[in-house]
Design an enzyme around this catalytic site. Structure first.
Site, PDB file in Angstrom:
ATOM      1  N   TYR A 127     -38.918  48.219  48.142  1.00  0.00           N
ATOM      2  CA  TYR A 127     -37.511  48.148  48.573  1.00  0.00           C
ATOM      3  C   TYR A 127     -36.798  46.812  48.339  1.00  0.00           C
ATOM      4  O   TYR A 127     -35.680  46.787  47.823  1.00  0.00           O
ATOM      5  CB  TYR A 127     -37.378  48.540  50.046  1.00  0.00           C
ATOM      6  CG  TYR A 127     -37.636  50.006  50.358  1.00  0.00           C
ATOM      7  CD1 TYR A 127     -38.067  50.896  49.369  1.00  0.00           C
ATOM      8  CD2 TYR A 127     -37.454  50.501  51.634  1.00  0.00           C
ATOM      9  CE1 TYR A 127     -38.314  52.235  49.662  1.00  0.00           C
ATOM     10  CE2 TYR A 127     -37.693  51.847  51.939  1.00  0.00           C
ATOM     11  CZ  TYR A 127     -38.124  52.702  50.946  1.00  0.00           C
ATOM     12  OH  TYR A 127     -38.351  54.021  51.241  1.00  0.00           O
ATOM     13  N   GLU A 142     -22.748  44.788  44.307  1.00  0.00           N
ATOM     14  CA  GLU A 142     -21.921  43.583  44.156  1.00  0.00           C
ATOM     15  C   GLU A 142     -22.644  42.520  43.342  1.00  0.00           C
ATOM     16  O   GLU A 142     -22.082  41.915  42.435  1.00  0.00           O
ATOM     17  CB  GLU A 142     -21.571  42.992  45.522  1.00  0.00           C
ATOM     18  CG  GLU A 142     -20.721  43.874  46.408  1.00  0.00           C
ATOM     19  CD  GLU A 142     -21.530  44.832  47.275  1.00  0.00           C
ATOM     20  OE1 GLU A 142     -22.614  45.283  46.827  1.00  0.00           O
ATOM     21  OE2 GLU A 142     -21.078  45.137  48.380  1.00  0.00           O
TER      22      GLU A 142
END
Ligand code: THU
Length: 160
Positions: A68, A75
């Site tokens: 993860y 962004e």
């Protein structure tokens, strides 16, 4: 002891159509990018579009990973690519849109703290504000006229 009250000035629009055409076009680019996100784990897709002062628009989406923490937000995918491609360019405006495959996102989704810090680096470097517009899948759009509105007390290179 002295208490310090910090205010944050934002504009909230009922829908993207209330904003100038240029911003609607930039948001459309973010939405297109959002649909290309690789988000098999969170099912939460985010798109970012960055308008540069050379007229280029750089887009990015979140890219997740089975490990993860190795994934990256939309962004930062977009701004790092923009910085890598056009190191001399200034970032003028960033549009963000998020959508979940599990529920309808009608709340404007702001950039996460790490992305705010990453955007702050470029705002400090270019010495001019970056406008940030963010929304969910549909509904209200929030405008911040500068990253500073979203991240007061930024940590920047003046402390180093
Ligand atoms: N995400 C973004 O892309 N930008 C943000 O500012 C918030 C979170 C992504 C990261 C992850 O892939 C998913 O959304 C759920 O956190």
């Amino acid at each position: 002891m002295k208490s310090l009250n910090i205010t944050c000035n934002l504009e909230v629009y009922d829908s993207c159509e209330e904003l100038p055409q240029e911003i609607q076009d930039l948001m459309d680019r973010a939405i297109d990018a959002r649909d290309k996100a690789y988000a098999p784990y969170s099912k939460f897709k985010v798109g970012a579009a960055v308008l540069l002062d050379n007229g280029e628009v750089i887009t990015g989406s979140n890219q997740e990973n089975a490990s993860y923490p190795s994934g990256l937000c939309a962004e930062r995918t977009a701004i790092f690519y923009a910085g890598a491609m056009y190191p001399e360019a200034k970032f003028l405006k960033i549009a963000l849109s998020a959508k979940s495959l599990n529920h309808r996102v009608i709340t404007p989704i702001p950039p996460c703290g790490s992305c705010r810090q990453a955007i702050a680096e470029y705002e400090v470097k270019q010495e001019s504000p970056i406008e940030i517009y963010f929304m969910g899948e549909t509904g209200k759009v929030v405008k911040s006229h500068s990253l500073k509105e979203l991240l007061p007390l930024i940590f920047d290179n003046s402390y180093l």
